[in-house]
Design an enzyme around this catalytic site. Structure first.
Site, PDB file in Angstrom:
ATOM      1  N   HIS A   1      -3.463  -0.397  15.819  1.00  0.00           N
ATOM      2  CA  HIS A   1      -3.054   0.054  14.484  1.00  0.00           C
ATOM      3  C   HIS A   1      -1.532   0.104  14.316  1.00  0.00           C
ATOM      4  CE1 HIS A   1      -2.757   2.239  10.763  1.00  0.00           C
ATOM      5  NE2 HIS A   1      -2.229   3.286  11.372  1.00  0.00           N
TER       6      HIS A   1
ATOM      7  N   HIS B   1       4.681   5.701  13.969  1.00  0.00           N
ATOM      8  CA  HIS B   1       4.409   6.541  12.797  1.00  0.00           C
ATOM      9  C   HIS B   1       3.315   7.581  13.019  1.00  0.00           C
ATOM     10  CE1 HIS B   1       1.184   3.604  11.944  1.00  0.00           C
ATOM     11  NE2 HIS B   1       0.637   4.585  11.253  1.00  0.00           N
TER      12      HIS B   1
ATOM     13  N   GLU C   1       1.927  12.983  15.039  1.00  0.00           N
ATOM     14  CA  GLU C   1       0.706  13.552  14.473  1.00  0.00           C
ATOM     15  C   GLU C   1      -0.456  13.498  15.465  1.00  0.00           C
ATOM     16  OE1 GLU C   1       0.445  15.162  11.828  1.00  0.00           O
ATOM     17  OE2 GLU C   1      -1.645  15.118  11.186  1.00  0.00           O
ATOM     18  N   ASP C   2      -0.596  12.386  16.163  1.00  0.00           N
ATOM     19  CA  ASP C   2      -1.818  12.151  16.940  1.00  0.00           C
ATOM     20  C   ASP C   2      -1.659  12.146  18.459  1.00  0.00           C
ATOM     21  OD1 ASP C   2      -3.086  11.927  14.556  1.00  0.00           O
ATOM     22  OD2 ASP C   2      -3.135   9.740  14.528  1.00  0.00           O
TER      23      ASP C   2
ATOM     24  N   ASP D   1       1.006   1.136   6.475  1.00  0.00           N
ATOM     25  CA  ASP D   1      -0.045   1.910   7.142  1.00  0.00           C
ATOM     26  C   ASP D   1      -1.331   1.848   6.307  1.00  0.00           C
ATOM     27  OD1 ASP D   1      -1.178   3.907   8.907  1.00  0.00           O
ATOM     28  OD2 ASP D   1      -0.708   5.421   7.380  1.00  0.00           O
TER      29      ASP D   1
ATOM     30  N   ASP E   1      -9.152 -17.561 -18.300  1.00  0.00           N
ATOM     31  CA  ASP E   1      -7.965 -17.754 -17.464  1.00  0.00           C
ATOM     32  C   ASP E   1      -8.108 -17.110 -16.090  1.00  0.00           C
ATOM     33  OD1 ASP E   1      -8.131 -15.412 -18.792  1.00  0.00           O
ATOM     34  OD2 ASP E   1      -6.094 -15.437 -19.582  1.00  0.00           O
TER      35      ASP E   1
HETATM   36 MN    MN Z   1      -1.377   5.187  10.669  1.00  0.00          MN
END
Ligand code: MN
Length: 718
Positions: free
Chosen positions: A48, A72, A76-77, A139, A259
């Site tokens: 990712h 990024h 957080e993770d 992201d 169109d």
């Molecule tokens: Mn992400």
């Protein structure tokens, strides 16, 4: 799966070699931190951040942005901290990662349409640096590309949020390819049946359209070449979501959408006038449909999109949409703000043109003027448009916008007047904060109320919104009046009782009418309020009833004159009944209250209110219905007498030392008594004039520091 070498190859094509090192380092760091984590697709988690960094490299953004792509999700993770990232990759990257971490904490509950714009604004406001937003969009692109691995509930939620918030954000920044890709992916998950049908229908006529596209392209190229213009023509199928939107808006079936293919003439030219020339070529081949010509070159869109649009009747009598633009305009149209940075970097000769191009964008985004280094361009592109607003959440997840500097009080009043009036505190992100707390972007705010609590005058200094200020003022005015009326009635009843007049019959009498007439009053409440706030003495009112005491009307006994008269009693100033100014008061002799002391008022018969310290024994034993709450309301400085008892060693110079300290605090000594206690100590009783408790306490502390002083005490009275 994308490999790091692909990203490095891409980066090498436009970045200086020294930048590649940091990118590779970020890859290794990210691989280490996310090691062992797996995505729902079964792929290692690293895929990712890698894809996100890849998208950013394809957009040819700077090294810090690509590195941020790798990192990024790290804070957080994973166990990575912002400090680690700052140490390893510098302040710039840490700042970007921090912005993304903060943004990831926002919960986008599924929102009604009216909320979406607020969310978009909030995200813009939270992106102090535009690169934060570009990473966020990359992201989102990758998360949408891999949405099939989520459960259906999540798919719908994420797709809706993409359509409501992220696709419009991409549009606002002019990044068309992201906008289209996000819209089509969201459409696929939100309306799977419609998406399926449409993709089958579009596929069905594909071969036919290919031939048709070739035919139209050939004609256009021949015609523009004839007048010396060079360029390419592409005929691409419109994206599904825009076809679907058209069918919805015009209430038509697929076979009525003529169109499906939009043609673009992209000229190898830098001159605007060549676009107009190409337009006249097109219009001389095919008949234009009136009202369909749009000149976005003369009047660019808000996101700085520039192009000419026209619709003509094509070779087979069908409608054909054609867009005409230069190559630069095309890059802008597809990549928006991301392209701008590249121009500055690569083609400084176009800088002047560029400045012209971003004129519109300047209105949307604040650009720092004196940028010498184009590399700094992106990082200095501040999203200032919404900086005067903050966006906060209710506990239900609704977003509300407030002027910067607003407080929980503004929040409470914006929801309901009662919530504001009974507000006693607030929790922000689950922690208790003071009412004067300044709301921050992304805060979740919860108001704590208590029945029977009321606004205070101090709130007028804390609240920012006009709604809150107006509600607080309204409450205070009503409250002041109610209190004045109650107090006035109390005072009048007591006065009447004293003089043997029946209050009940007075309020129905003719005398009342003459009081009304003399003081231009309209109601009994007006009269009581006037008495209550000291503008009219109860004695004066009762004199109307006791006609045979005519002479008293002219000559009131001194004791009954309200002590509001400045000459008679300067000590009356500086006190208000909670919320009421201009009250008539006397200071009690028994406890010498000074500003800062907690005080109570005692309603004395015919003599207004006497002020006592709340702990004065004289009010402790009083009938509670005669006590009123008072507060200090110091507007001018007055002095107040206090008694002070100091015990000190009976030594030469002690008294001089103590008086020296007292006067050093700018306090005046008005009386002094000295008594010997025993052979060793003396007792000094001072009467001093102070401004307030703070001054008094400081002075006491000063005296206590003296070597010879044994004790210092504030006396009730001497
Ligand atoms: Mn992400």
């Amino acid at each position: 799966m994308l490999r790091i070498t692909d990203i490095l190859d891409k980066a090498e094509s436009y970045l200086p070699p020294q930048d590649l090192e940091g990118i590779e380092k970020a890859y290794i760091y990210s691989a280490g931190m996310h090691h062992g984590q797996v995505r729902l697709s079964g792929e290692p988690y690293l895929s990712h951040p890698m894809e996100v960094a890849g998208i950013l490299a394809d957009m040819e953004l700077d090294a810090a942005t690509i590195i941020t792509g790798f990192l990024h999700d790290a804070v957080e993770d994973t166990l990575a901290t912002l400090k680690d990232i700052e140490a390893g990759f510098g302040h710039d990257v840490a700042f970007l990662v921090d912005g993304l971490t903060k943004m990831s904490k926002i919960q986008f509950a599924s929102k009604e349409e009216r909320q979406a714009e607020t969310f978009r604004k909030m995200i813009l406001a939270m992106s102090a640096d535009i690169r934060i937003l570009l990473v966020k969009l990359a992201d989102r692109v990758h998360n949408m590309r891999t949405l099939e691995y989520q459960n259906p509930d999540k798919q719908r939620k994420i797709a809706q949020e993409t359509l409501d918030i992220f696709a419009p954000l991409a549009n606002r920044l002019g990044i068309n390819w992201i906008k289209m890709e996000l819209e089509d992916l969201a459409f696929r998950y939100l309306q799977p049946n419609e998406y399926d049908n449409l993709s089958k229908l579009v596929a069905k006529g594909r071969e036919e359209r290919k031939e048709y596209t070739q035919e139209v392209r050939k004609i256009i190229i021949e015609e523009i070449n004839k007048c010396g213009l060079k360029g390419e023509v592409d005929g691409r199928p419109k994206h599904f979501f825009s076809i679907y939107r058209k069918m919805q808006a015009q209430q038509i079936d697929f076979d009525k959408v003529y169109d499906l293919t939009a043609f673009r003439i992209i000229l190898d030219s830098h001159r605007d006038q060549d676009c107009y020339q190409a337009l006249s070529v097109v219009h001389s081949c095919w008949k234009p449909i009136p009202g369909r010509f749009k000149d976005y070159i003369a009047l660019p869109k808000m996101n700085n999109y520039r192009s000419l649009h026209t619709t003509v009747i094509g070779p087979h009598g069908e409608r054909v949409e054609i867009q005409i633009r230069t190559r630069e305009m095309h890059e802008w149209a597809e990549e928006g703000i991301a392209a701008h940075w590249r121009y500055k970097e690569k083609r400084p000769q176009y800088e002047a043109r560029d400045e012209e191009q971003i004129k519109k964008l300047r209105e949307l985004l604040e650009v720092q003027k004196d940028l010498t280094n184009p590399r700094e361009f992106m990082s200095n592109l501040k999203l200032a448009l919404y900086h005067d607003e903050v966006y906060v959440f209710t506990p239900n997840g609704d977003v509300l916008a407030f002027p910067r500097g607003s407080t929980p009080i503004d929040f409470a009043y914006s929801i309901h007047t009662d919530l504001g009036n009974q507000c006693v505190g607030a929790k922000v992100n689950r922690s208790i904060v003071p009412l004067k707390y300044e709301l921050q972007n992304g805060d979740t705010v919860e108001i704590i109320t208590q029945a029977g609590r009321h606004p205070s005058k101090d709130w007028l200094k804390i609240a920012k919104t006009s709604r809150a200020l107006q509600k607080i003022k309204h409450w205070i005015t009503m409250e002041e009046r109610t209190r004045s009326i109650d107090l006035g009635r109390d005072m009048l009843e007591k006065e009447f009782r004293k003089r043997g007049i029946k209050y009940g019959s007075f309020v129905k009498s003719d005398e009342l009418k003459s009081v009304f007439a003399d003081f231009s009053l309209n109601s009994l409440d007006d009269l009581l309020a006037m008495v209550g706030c000291g503008k009219l003495s109860p004695r004066k009112v009762s004199n109307y009833v006791i006609a045979d005491l005519e002479e008293e009307k002219k000559e009131e006994s001194p004791a009954d004159i309200p002590v509001r008269d400045k000459k008679k009693s300067k000590s009356s100033a500086g006190i208000s009944l909670t919320g009421i100014d201009n009250i008539m008061v006397r200071f009690s002799k028994c406890c010498d209250p000074v500003p800062g002391d907690e005080i109570l008022g005692f309603v004395s018969r015919g003599r207004g209110i006497s002020v006592h310290k709340a702990d004065c024994p004289n009010v402790q034993g009083a009938e509670t219905d005669r006590l009123v709450e008072l507060e200090w309301n110091i507007k001018e400085k007055h002095t107040y007498p206090v008694h002070l008892r100091v015990v000190c060693r009976d030594q030469k110079g002690s008294l001089a030392e103590i008086s020296g300290v007292i006067t050093s605090f700018d306090v005046n000594i008005t009386q002094l008594r000295m008594d010997a206690i025993d052979g060793l100590n003396v007792m000094l009783d001072f009467r001093v004039d102070v401004h307030d408790l703070q001054q008094f306490n400081k002075m006491v502390t000063g005296i206590k520091r003296l070597k010879n002083v044994q004790s210092v005490e504030r006396m009730k009275h001497v």
